[in-house]
Design a protein around this motif. Sequence first.
Motif, PDB file in Angstrom:
ATOM      1  N   SER A  33       0.863  -1.163   0.000  1.00 48.40           N
ATOM      2  CA  SER A  33       0.000   0.000   0.000  1.00 48.40           C
ATOM      3  C   SER A  33       0.906   1.221   0.000  1.00 48.40           C
ATOM      4  N   MET A  34       0.524   2.235  -0.755  1.00 47.01           N
ATOM      5  CA  MET A  34       1.333   3.444  -0.827  1.00 47.01           C
ATOM      6  C   MET A  34       0.434   4.659  -0.726  1.00 47.01           C
ATOM      7  N   ALA A  49      -3.680  11.125  -0.432  1.00 46.41           N
ATOM      8  CA  ALA A  49      -4.200  10.107  -1.342  1.00 46.41           C
ATOM      9  C   ALA A  49      -3.479   8.800  -1.080  1.00 46.41           C
ATOM     10  N   ALA A  50      -4.142   7.693  -1.393  1.00 49.45           N
ATOM     11  CA  ALA A  50      -3.548   6.373  -1.151  1.00 49.45           C
ATOM     12  C   ALA A  50      -3.981   5.410  -2.243  1.00 49.45           C
ATOM     13  N   THR A  51      -3.175   4.358  -2.406  1.00 50.42           N
ATOM     14  CA  THR A  51      -3.519   3.289  -3.323  1.00 50.42           C
ATOM     15  C   THR A  51      -2.996   1.985  -2.740  1.00 50.42           C
ATOM     16  N   ASN A  52      -3.621   0.884  -3.121  1.00 47.94           N
ATOM     17  CA  ASN A  52      -3.145  -0.403  -2.599  1.00 47.94           C
ATOM     18  C   ASN A  52      -2.737  -1.315  -3.746  1.00 47.94           C
ATOM     19  N   ALA A  53      -2.386  -2.544  -3.412  1.00 48.29           N
ATOM     20  CA  ALA A  53      -1.880  -3.490  -4.398  1.00 48.29           C
ATOM     21  C   ALA A  53      -2.913  -3.856  -5.452  1.00 48.29           C
ATOM     22  N   PHE A  54      -4.179  -3.599  -5.166  1.00 47.60           N
ATOM     23  CA  PHE A  54      -5.248  -3.952  -6.101  1.00 47.60           C
ATOM     24  C   PHE A  54      -5.672  -2.770  -6.961  1.00 47.60           C
ATOM     25  N   GLY A  55      -4.976  -1.648  -6.783  1.00 48.56           N
ATOM     26  CA  GLY A  55      -5.261  -0.481  -7.607  1.00 48.56           C
ATOM     27  C   GLY A  55      -6.364   0.407  -7.097  1.00 48.56           C
ATOM     28  N   ALA A  56      -6.915   0.090  -5.929  1.00 48.51           N
ATOM     29  CA  ALA A  56      -7.941   0.968  -5.356  1.00 48.51           C
ATOM     30  C   ALA A  56      -7.297   2.293  -4.950  1.00 48.51           C
ATOM     31  N   ALA A  96       4.757   7.454   1.333  1.00 51.23           N
ATOM     32  CA  ALA A  96       4.834   6.414   2.357  1.00 51.23           C
ATOM     33  C   ALA A  96       4.413   5.067   1.781  1.00 51.23           C
ATOM     34  N   ALA A  97       4.920   3.996   2.379  1.00 49.86           N
ATOM     35  CA  ALA A  97       4.593   2.649   1.921  1.00 49.86           C
ATOM     36  C   ALA A  97       4.500   1.703   3.104  1.00 49.86           C
ATOM     37  N   ASP A  98       3.724   0.641   2.924  1.00 49.03           N
ATOM     38  CA  ASP A  98       3.612  -0.380   3.966  1.00 49.03           C
ATOM     39  C   ASP A  98       3.163  -1.687   3.337  1.00 49.03           C
ATOM     40  N   ARG A  99       3.560  -2.805   3.949  1.00 42.03           N
ATOM     41  CA  ARG A  99       3.221  -4.123   3.427  1.00 42.03           C
ATOM     42  C   ARG A  99       1.748  -4.492   3.621  1.00 42.03           C
ATOM     43  N   HIS A 100       1.052  -3.817   4.502  1.00 39.61           N
ATOM     44  CA  HIS A 100      -0.358  -4.126   4.703  1.00 39.61           C
ATOM     45  C   HIS A 100      -1.184  -3.663   3.506  1.00 39.61           C
ATOM     46  N   TYR A 101      -2.273  -4.369   3.270  1.00 36.80           N
ATOM     47  CA  TYR A 101      -3.208  -3.983   2.222  1.00 36.80           C
ATOM     48  C   TYR A 101      -4.307  -3.121   2.858  1.00 36.80           C
ATOM     49  N   ASN A 112       5.083   2.167   7.417  1.00 40.75           N
ATOM     50  CA  ASN A 112       6.401   1.936   7.988  1.00 40.75           C
ATOM     51  C   ASN A 112       7.540   2.627   7.252  1.00 40.75           C
ATOM     52  N   TYR A 113       7.345   2.905   5.976  1.00 41.71           N
ATOM     53  CA  TYR A 113       8.433   3.447   5.174  1.00 41.71           C
ATOM     54  C   TYR A 113       8.058   4.840   4.667  1.00 41.71           C
ATOM     55  N   TRP A 114       9.025   5.756   4.757  1.00 49.53           N
ATOM     56  CA  TRP A 114       8.773   7.155   4.419  1.00 49.53           C
ATOM     57  C   TRP A 114       9.926   7.743   3.614  1.00 49.53           C
TER      58      TRP A 114
END
Length: 124
Positions: A33-34, A49-56, A96-101, A112-114
């Motif tokens: 997720s970013m 704004a945010a987006t996840n691995a599924f493109g939402a 920012a990024a994180d492994r969670h969806y 977790n990542y910035w």
Amino acid sequence: QVQLVESGGGSVQSGGSLRLSCAVSGYTGSDYSMAWFRQPPGKEREGVAATNAFGATYYADSVKGRSTISRDNAKNTLYLQMDSLKPEDTAMYYCAADRHYYWRLAAPHEYNYWGQGTQVTVSS
């Protein structure tokens, strides 16, 4: 080690546009997720704004209709296209990024990542 590096900030007049980029290294693929956050002077960090691995995609009400978040997985890059900029958009913008969806615009502590940030200044 995941690293995020933002670029594309600058000074523009009200009504102008900017495209922010966030180059990602340390992992490949789209299973993160970013998001973009911003921190105006003297204020708390807020989600843009945010987006996840599924493109939402998810947007804060303050930028909805004026901004578009996108990612190019082949280039490992996240983007934020901002149009019709207003003086109240002035802030330091962070990637920012994180492994969670996440299926929402998550809070800053959930990532977790910035990156180090890129400054956006909009003059009236």
